[in-house]
Each structure stands twice: as structure tokens, then as C-alpha cells.
Enzyme design. Sequence first.
Site, mmCIF file in Angstrom:
data_model
loop_
_atom_site.group_PDB
_atom_site.id
_atom_site.type_symbol
_atom_site.label_atom_id
_atom_site.label_comp_id
_atom_site.label_asym_id
_atom_site.label_seq_id
_atom_site.Cartn_x
_atom_site.Cartn_y
_atom_site.Cartn_z
ATOM 1 N N ASP A 107 4.453 -9.652 78.987
ATOM 2 C CA ASP A 107 4.480 -8.256 79.440
ATOM 3 C C ASP A 107 3.047 -7.711 79.371
ATOM 4 O OD1 ASP A 107 4.956 -5.553 79.826
ATOM 5 O OD2 ASP A 107 6.782 -5.513 78.684
ATOM 6 N N ARG A 169 21.384 -11.440 75.254
ATOM 7 C CA ARG A 169 20.596 -12.676 75.281
ATOM 8 C C ARG A 169 21.374 -13.839 75.872
ATOM 9 N NH1 ARG A 169 15.784 -12.082 72.270
ATOM 10 N NH2 ARG A 169 15.931 -10.820 70.394
#
Length: 188
Positions: A107, A169
Site C-alpha cells: 500500500d 480473510r
Amino acid sequence: MLIRTPQEDIERVLFTREQIAARVAALGTELTRRLNGERPIMVCILKGAAFFFADLCRAMACDVDTDFLSVSSYGTAATSSGAVRLVRDLSQDVSGRRVVLVEDVIDSGLTMQYLRNLFAQRKAAEVITVSFLDKANCHPPKHAADLLGFSVGDEFLVGYGLDYAEHYRNLPDVGVLRSECYAETESV
Ligand code: PRP
């Protein structure tokens, strides 16, 4: 926060399990070629990369050593705190070894930058970085991984290891999370 079922909280699927499997197979082949018969230490950066890591290792045709480390930069918030902290260290010495760092997403690039510096200090012979996803517009090009699964935009993605507040997840596909799922938690 989980509002409906995990699947129903997804606005749209970005990468299906079939697309993911095909890309991971190609990355495994490319990594095997680069390593040229040498046994690397495959390092899983917990927790998000665990699913990608397991698939990538199984897509490689060479012998591998595996290890795990954990860093923290996000907590459960939707945005980065900017600080990277080593939470769980490796179980072995990496000096003189070829190391493959396996991430789920880049990111800001701070985590990968921190880890590259750490492994350089520890005198790894080589560090190859692999990331399943890369938010290329969120960091300078120098923070990109050596090998990349998919380039993505700045949407809130979950599944295949990526979480929001530890949910989602285990979704097998990668999808965009409905904004109300995280807006609700943040306003609390
Ligand atoms: C996520 C992800 C990377 C890091 C990338 O980890 O798994 O490790 O953030 O962000 P950066 O490029 O801005 O540094 P997170 O701290 O959310 O932990 P997790 O893997 O346990 O979900």
C-alpha cells in the site's frame, strides 16, 4: 464489521479464485526460474500473506525453506499508522541466504521498505520481493515488488488473506468491501 455474510458484504468480485490460481502458477514458475536451483528461504509476512504464501510455495518446482514473521502497521484501523514494528521474528539466520519476501499487498510501501532494510542489515545474499497485490498509486515506484500478482487501485479489498478488522480473510476470491461495512465501525 461483518454486516451480512462475508460473501454478501462484497460489493463486487475483482479477482476470482480461478484468476488467482492462474496468476499464482505463473509467479511460481517465474520464481523457480529466477532461483535457478538454489533453495531459498520463503518468508511469509503474517497474517495477510498466509494464503498466497501457501499457494505460491506449492506452485514452485524447487525445494524451499519456509519461515514466518509478523509486522504491525495497521492494527484494526482502515488507514496506516505509518509506523512499522516487528512483532514476531524469524526462527533462523538469513545471512548468506537467498530470501523471498512474500506479501499480500503493498500500500504505502513502508512495510516492504522496512523489511528490505532489515534483511540487508542481516546480510541476506539476495532479497526477492513478491506481492500478490500492489496499490501502485499509493507509493513511489521504488517501493514496488520485484514480482507482482496484480496491480490494483485504492479500493478497500478483502479476501484471499486480506482482511478488514480480521474478517473476510478466508474468502477465496478478492473483492471490494461495501463501504457501509467499514463506515459503521469507524463511526462507533
Ligand atoms: C498489511 C499488509 C502489508 C502491509 C502493507 O498488513 O499485509 O503487510 O499492510 O501496507 P504498507 O505498504 O502501507 O506498509 P497489516 O498490518 O494490515 O497486517 P495483516 O497482514 O495481519 O492484515
